[in-house]
Scaffold this motif. Structure first.
Motif: not given
Length: 375
Positions: A173-186, A280-293
């Motif tokens: 598992p130590e070889r798994i990389g983590v890159i959180p999702n990203g969003y076009d701020e525009k 009840r479960a979210e690997a990331f939860g993209s919609v939270f970042a979108e709502a914050a933006l």
């Protein structure tokens, strides 16, 4: 470099990988990289006939289980479609679904294949009551992670919590990389507004895993306390009728607007006040970042990638899973104090803009892609 972004189905749905990959492709192409998008049309069904075999386990012991049989047929269909449509060669293939990662490595064995695991199909099925934990479907789907580890060149996921989840099913598992999702701020523009009655919004697929039954119970508690609100529920799914009937039983149907599916909810999300989703479960939860933006205060559950995005009391509020009373209390807190709500939303916007910018994702992916460049 010549890079293929391999999706499962076309990027039609808002949120997650569908919100990100087309914008990544656009940014890379604009900077002179040669990148293309590939996916399986939803109309392609029952076309593939080529035999499927895995290296780390024998899938045939699960043969006859409907979900497994459908998964294997979809794998065959993806092989058929890929052979039919792709003719080029690639320096790197970036896959965004386990089937795409395994198929691409099968058909392009000498090409580096990077695999981003965005979510857990088996957890979604368990939470939605479709399969039993530790049943044959669960065992099959979790065995796929070990197969991916064995065959693709690099595994990436979208949160540290989901990396921990995957660690149970892989060797290193130590070889798994983590890159959180990203969003076009525009795409996201907060709008200054005043709503006399607090406007709540949630955007999701209407399935049990999203905890919408808990949200309706919390809203019923708010109404019983005499607190006015409107809940805008955007999305569709198999439990929509059940939710509408529940809203009637709880006497909150008049406070809820069921919109159904919407392609670009971010276009009018900024006009609301609070985003809430008690998943009840979210690997990331993209919609939270979108709502914050979009400039909204956010309320979510203390689970998975949501808890990595929200620092309780700083840029949003977290509540326990399946706790309608705690959710009602959190909503009451942000609804009844506009200044507190504004402070939460401002900090949430700043964190999302700094942490989840598409520019950051581009930089991280560029480094990954270049590490496989043949000089």
């Amino acid at each position: 470099m010549n890079i293929l972004q391999a999706l499962f189905f076309p990027p039609e749905q808002p949120g997650g990988v569908s919100s990100m990959v087309p914008y990544i492709l656009e940014r890379f192409n604009r900077r002179g990289w040669n990148m293309e998008l590939f996916s399986l049309p939803k109309r392609v069904r029952q076309k593939g006939t080529e035999e499927v075999s895995f290296q780390t386990f024998d899938w045939r012991k699960f043969e006859g289980v409907p979900i497994v049989d459908k998964y294997i047929q979809t794998y065959k269909d993806y092989v058929w479609w890929t052979k039919l449509r792709l003719r080029g060669t690639y320096d790197v293939i970036h896959a965004h679904h386990p089937i795409t990662g395994l198929v691409m490595k099968q058909l392009y064995p000498d090409t580096p294949v990077i695999m981003t695991i965005h979510s857990s199909f088996e957890r979604e099925l368990i939470l939605n009551g479709k399969i039993a934990e530790n049943g044959p479907e669960h065992t099959f789907l979790t065995s796929i992670y070990r197969e991916l580890e064995d065959r693709v060149d690099q595994l990436i996921t979208v949160s540290n919590s989901f990396k921990m989840y995957l660690s149970e099913y892989v060797q290193e598992p130590e070889r798994i990389g983590v890159i959180p999702n990203g969003y076009d701020e525009k795409r996201f523009r907060p709008v200054s507004h005043e709503n006399h009655i607090p406007q709540l919004i949630t955007v999701c697929r209407l399935v049990p895993a999203k905890g919408l039954d808990i949200l309706l119970k919390a809203c019923a508690e708010l109404k019983q306390k005499g607190l006015p609100f409107v809940l805008h529920l955007i999305g569709d799914g198999p439990i929509r009728q059940e939710l509408e009937e529940m809203a009637l039983q709880l006497n909150i149907y008049e406070e809820i607007i069921f919109y159904g599916y919407m392609l670009h909810p971010e276009d009018f999300m900024p006009f609301f006040d609070v985003f809430v989703l008690p998943s009840r479960a979210e690997a990331f939860g993209s919609v939270f970042a979108e709502a914050a933006l979009c400039g909204l205060a956010v309320v979510g559950t203390n689970v998975g990638g949501i808890a990595e995005q929200i620092e309780h009391g700083q840029n949003g509020l977290l509540v326990p899973v399946d706790d309608a009373h705690a959710l009602a209390g959190a909503l009451e807190k942000v609804m009844s104090d506009p200044q507190y709500r504004y402070n939460l939303s401002r900090v949430a916007w700043e964190k999302a803009k700094n942490t989840y910018s598409l520019t950051r994702v581009i930089q991280q992916l560029r480094a990954v892609y270049r590490s496989y460049r043949k000089d």
